[in-house]
Design a protein around this motif. Structure first.
Motif, PDB file in Angstrom:
ATOM      1  N   LEU A  92       0.735  -1.093  -0.029  1.00  0.00           N
ATOM      2  CA  LEU A  92       0.071   0.061   0.014  1.00  0.00           C
ATOM      3  C   LEU A  92       0.849   1.211   0.085  1.00  0.00           C
ATOM      4  CD1 LEU A  92      -1.720  -2.181   1.532  1.00  0.00           C
ATOM      5  CD2 LEU A  92      -3.010  -0.301   2.238  1.00  0.00           C
ATOM      6  N   VAL A  93       0.345   2.227  -0.771  1.00  0.00           N
ATOM      7  CA  VAL A  93       1.090   3.366  -0.695  1.00  0.00           C
ATOM      8  C   VAL A  93       0.146   4.545  -0.669  1.00  0.00           C
ATOM      9  CG1 VAL A  93       2.449   4.994  -1.996  1.00  0.00           C
ATOM     10  CG2 VAL A  93       2.869   2.491  -2.609  1.00  0.00           C
ATOM     11  N   ARG A  94       0.332   5.321   0.318  1.00  0.00           N
ATOM     12  CA  ARG A  94      -0.406   6.504   0.601  1.00  0.00           C
ATOM     13  C   ARG A  94      -0.072   7.826   0.174  1.00  0.00           C
ATOM     14  NH1 ARG A  94      -5.350   6.835   2.903  1.00  0.00           N
ATOM     15  NH2 ARG A  94      -5.535   8.573   4.681  1.00  0.00           N
ATOM     16  N   PHE A  95      -0.875   8.421  -0.664  1.00  0.00           N
ATOM     17  CA  PHE A  95      -0.483   9.827  -1.327  1.00  0.00           C
ATOM     18  C   PHE A  95      -1.140  10.907  -0.835  1.00  0.00           C
ATOM     19  CE2 PHE A  95       0.258   6.672  -4.708  1.00  0.00           C
ATOM     20  CZ  PHE A  95       1.438   6.946  -5.076  1.00  0.00           C
ATOM     21  N   SER A  96      -0.638  11.936  -0.496  1.00  0.00           N
ATOM     22  CA  SER A  96      -1.165  13.369  -0.221  1.00  0.00           C
ATOM     23  C   SER A  96      -0.680  14.276  -1.378  1.00  0.00           C
ATOM     24  CB  SER A  96      -0.839  13.822   0.992  1.00  0.00           C
ATOM     25  OG  SER A  96      -1.361  15.073   1.298  1.00  0.00           O
ATOM     26  N   ILE A  97      -1.665  14.808  -2.291  1.00  0.00           N
ATOM     27  CA  ILE A  97      -1.586  15.653  -3.391  1.00  0.00           C
ATOM     28  C   ILE A  97      -1.155  17.079  -2.772  1.00  0.00           C
ATOM     29  CG2 ILE A  97      -2.239  16.318  -5.637  1.00  0.00           C
ATOM     30  CD1 ILE A  97      -1.413  13.335  -5.243  1.00  0.00           C
ATOM     31  N   GLY A  98      -0.078  17.709  -3.057  1.00  0.00           N
ATOM     32  CA  GLY A  98       0.007  19.044  -2.964  1.00  0.00           C
ATOM     33  C   GLY A  98      -0.393  20.024  -4.035  1.00  0.00           C
ATOM     34  N   LEU A  99       0.286  21.082  -4.223  1.00  0.00           N
ATOM     35  CA  LEU A  99       0.022  22.155  -5.167  1.00  0.00           C
ATOM     36  C   LEU A  99       1.116  22.062  -6.427  1.00  0.00           C
ATOM     37  CD1 LEU A  99      -0.448  25.189  -2.826  1.00  0.00           C
ATOM     38  CD2 LEU A  99      -1.907  23.728  -3.709  1.00  0.00           C
ATOM     39  N   GLU A 100       1.472  21.134  -6.719  1.00  0.00           N
ATOM     40  CA  GLU A 100       2.151  20.833  -7.830  1.00  0.00           C
ATOM     41  C   GLU A 100       1.468  20.747  -9.118  1.00  0.00           C
ATOM     42  OE1 GLU A 100       4.714  19.176  -4.557  1.00  0.00           O
ATOM     43  OE2 GLU A 100       2.899  18.665  -5.273  1.00  0.00           O
ATOM     44  N   HIS A 101       1.485  20.871 -10.233  1.00  0.00           N
ATOM     45  CA  HIS A 101       0.962  20.619 -11.467  1.00  0.00           C
ATOM     46  C   HIS A 101       0.428  19.079 -11.687  1.00  0.00           C
ATOM     47  CE1 HIS A 101      -0.580  20.785 -15.504  1.00  0.00           C
ATOM     48  NE2 HIS A 101      -0.499  21.860 -15.401  1.00  0.00           N
ATOM     49  N   PRO A 102      -0.785  18.631 -11.717  1.00  0.00           N
ATOM     50  CA  PRO A 102      -1.043  17.359 -11.817  1.00  0.00           C
ATOM     51  C   PRO A 102      -0.249  16.515 -12.753  1.00  0.00           C
ATOM     52  CG  PRO A 102      -2.901  18.892 -11.722  1.00  0.00           C
ATOM     53  CD  PRO A 102      -1.899  19.742 -11.968  1.00  0.00           C
ATOM     54  N   ASP A 103      -0.105  17.460 -14.074  1.00  0.00           N
ATOM     55  CA  ASP A 103       0.499  16.394 -15.175  1.00  0.00           C
ATOM     56  C   ASP A 103       1.991  16.171 -14.567  1.00  0.00           C
ATOM     57  OD1 ASP A 103      -1.392  16.648 -16.873  1.00  0.00           O
ATOM     58  OD2 ASP A 103      -0.607  18.564 -17.896  1.00  0.00           O
ATOM     59  N   ASP A 104       2.854  16.948 -13.921  1.00  0.00           N
ATOM     60  CA  ASP A 104       3.960  16.390 -13.394  1.00  0.00           C
ATOM     61  C   ASP A 104       3.879  15.558 -12.178  1.00  0.00           C
ATOM     62  OD1 ASP A 104       4.961  18.687 -14.803  1.00  0.00           O
ATOM     63  OD2 ASP A 104       5.026  20.277 -13.294  1.00  0.00           O
ATOM     64  N   LEU A 105       2.931  15.594 -11.591  1.00  0.00           N
ATOM     65  CA  LEU A 105       2.695  14.346 -10.548  1.00  0.00           C
ATOM     66  C   LEU A 105       2.534  13.170 -11.347  1.00  0.00           C
ATOM     67  CD1 LEU A 105       0.678  16.345  -7.837  1.00  0.00           C
ATOM     68  CD2 LEU A 105       3.037  15.934  -7.773  1.00  0.00           C
ATOM     69  N   LEU A 106       1.427  13.076 -12.269  1.00  0.00           N
ATOM     70  CA  LEU A 106       1.290  11.834 -12.976  1.00  0.00           C
ATOM     71  C   LEU A 106       2.575  11.495 -13.661  1.00  0.00           C
ATOM     72  CD1 LEU A 106      -2.119  12.823 -14.633  1.00  0.00           C
ATOM     73  CD2 LEU A 106      -1.845  11.550 -12.726  1.00  0.00           C
ATOM     74  N   THR A 107       3.383  12.289 -14.164  1.00  0.00           N
ATOM     75  CA  THR A 107       4.588  11.748 -14.867  1.00  0.00           C
ATOM     76  C   THR A 107       5.625  11.013 -13.875  1.00  0.00           C
ATOM     77  OG1 THR A 107       4.487  13.451 -16.753  1.00  0.00           O
ATOM     78  CG2 THR A 107       6.746  12.516 -16.106  1.00  0.00           C
ATOM     79  N   ASP A 108       5.534  11.778 -12.686  1.00  0.00           N
ATOM     80  CA  ASP A 108       6.424  11.131 -11.589  1.00  0.00           C
ATOM     81  C   ASP A 108       5.986   9.799 -11.066  1.00  0.00           C
ATOM     82  OD1 ASP A 108       8.833  11.313  -9.870  1.00  0.00           O
ATOM     83  OD2 ASP A 108       7.558  12.732  -8.379  1.00  0.00           O
ATOM     84  N   ILE A 109       4.737   9.821 -11.039  1.00  0.00           N
ATOM     85  CA  ILE A 109       4.037   8.562 -10.432  1.00  0.00           C
ATOM     86  C   ILE A 109       4.462   7.338 -11.706  1.00  0.00           C
ATOM     87  CG2 ILE A 109       2.099   7.108 -10.082  1.00  0.00           C
ATOM     88  CD1 ILE A 109       1.211   9.931  -8.668  1.00  0.00           C
ATOM     89  N   GLU A 110       4.082   7.784 -12.940  1.00  0.00           N
ATOM     90  CA  GLU A 110       4.189   6.939 -13.964  1.00  0.00           C
ATOM     91  C   GLU A 110       5.599   6.285 -13.982  1.00  0.00           C
ATOM     92  OE1 GLU A 110       3.856   4.492 -16.743  1.00  0.00           O
ATOM     93  OE2 GLU A 110       1.959   5.340 -16.215  1.00  0.00           O
ATOM     94  N   GLU A 111       6.714   7.270 -14.128  1.00  0.00           N
ATOM     95  CA  GLU A 111       8.120   6.745 -13.845  1.00  0.00           C
ATOM     96  C   GLU A 111       8.222   5.849 -12.726  1.00  0.00           C
ATOM     97  OE1 GLU A 111      10.145  10.440 -14.150  1.00  0.00           O
ATOM     98  OE2 GLU A 111       9.553  10.870 -16.129  1.00  0.00           O
ATOM     99  N   GLY A 112       7.807   6.360 -11.598  1.00  0.00           N
ATOM    100  CA  GLY A 112       8.081   5.359 -10.560  1.00  0.00           C
ATOM    101  C   GLY A 112       7.582   4.111 -10.605  1.00  0.00           C
ATOM    102  N   LEU A 113       6.139   3.883 -11.088  1.00  0.00           N
ATOM    103  CA  LEU A 113       5.560   2.659 -11.446  1.00  0.00           C
ATOM    104  C   LEU A 113       6.299   1.841 -12.682  1.00  0.00           C
ATOM    105  CD1 LEU A 113       1.796   3.654 -11.115  1.00  0.00           C
ATOM    106  CD2 LEU A 113       3.066   2.372  -9.470  1.00  0.00           C
TER     107      LEU A 113
END
Length: 125
Positions: A92-113
């Motif tokens: 399980l991975v718990r996320f808390s989304i901040g104020l960064e741009h959503p596209d940047d966050l999705l890219t970060d998660i995609e690369e991590g996955l």
């Protein structure tokens, strides 16, 4: 919704999603939501979760939710449940989304996955 459709994700635990078991209660009792949710990753071998968490560029590892910066933290429910066992086997991975741009966050998660799945080497390798 993007995360829930990802092939490395078994389930997203977030009552705002229509297929979440708590959705009806959320709909009845709430008018909005937050940027805090949990993802159940598909099971992988040892070390894969670390390759996901440790190389994220935007998400900081932490457990203080509600700040300006996006945070991520591994979670365990194995020993926390006493009435019935946790049925999932992936981490399980718990996320808390901040104020960064959503596209940047999705890219970060995609690369991590992709690293989690072993499709991409970690930056330090």
């Amino acid at each position: 919704q993007w995360l829930a459709r990802h092939p490395e994700i078994e389930r997203v635990l977030y009552p705002l999603l229509p297929d979440d078991p708590g959705h009806a209660i959320w709909q009845r009792d709430f008018r909005g939501g937050s940027g805090v949710f949990t993802a159940v990753l598909n099971p992988r071998g040892d070390g894969h979760l670390a390759s996901f968490l440790e190389q994220l560029r935007l998400f900081r590892i932490g457990a203080s939710w509600g700040g300006l910066h996006s945070l991520v933290a591994p979670a365990k429910l194995d020993n926390a449940r006493s009435v019935r066992p946790w049925p999932k086997s992936g981490p399980l991975v718990r996320f808390s989304i901040g104020l960064e741009h959503p596209d940047d966050l999705l890219t970060d998660i995609e690369e991590g996955l992709a690293r989690y799945a072993g499709r991409r080497k970690a930056a330090a390798e």
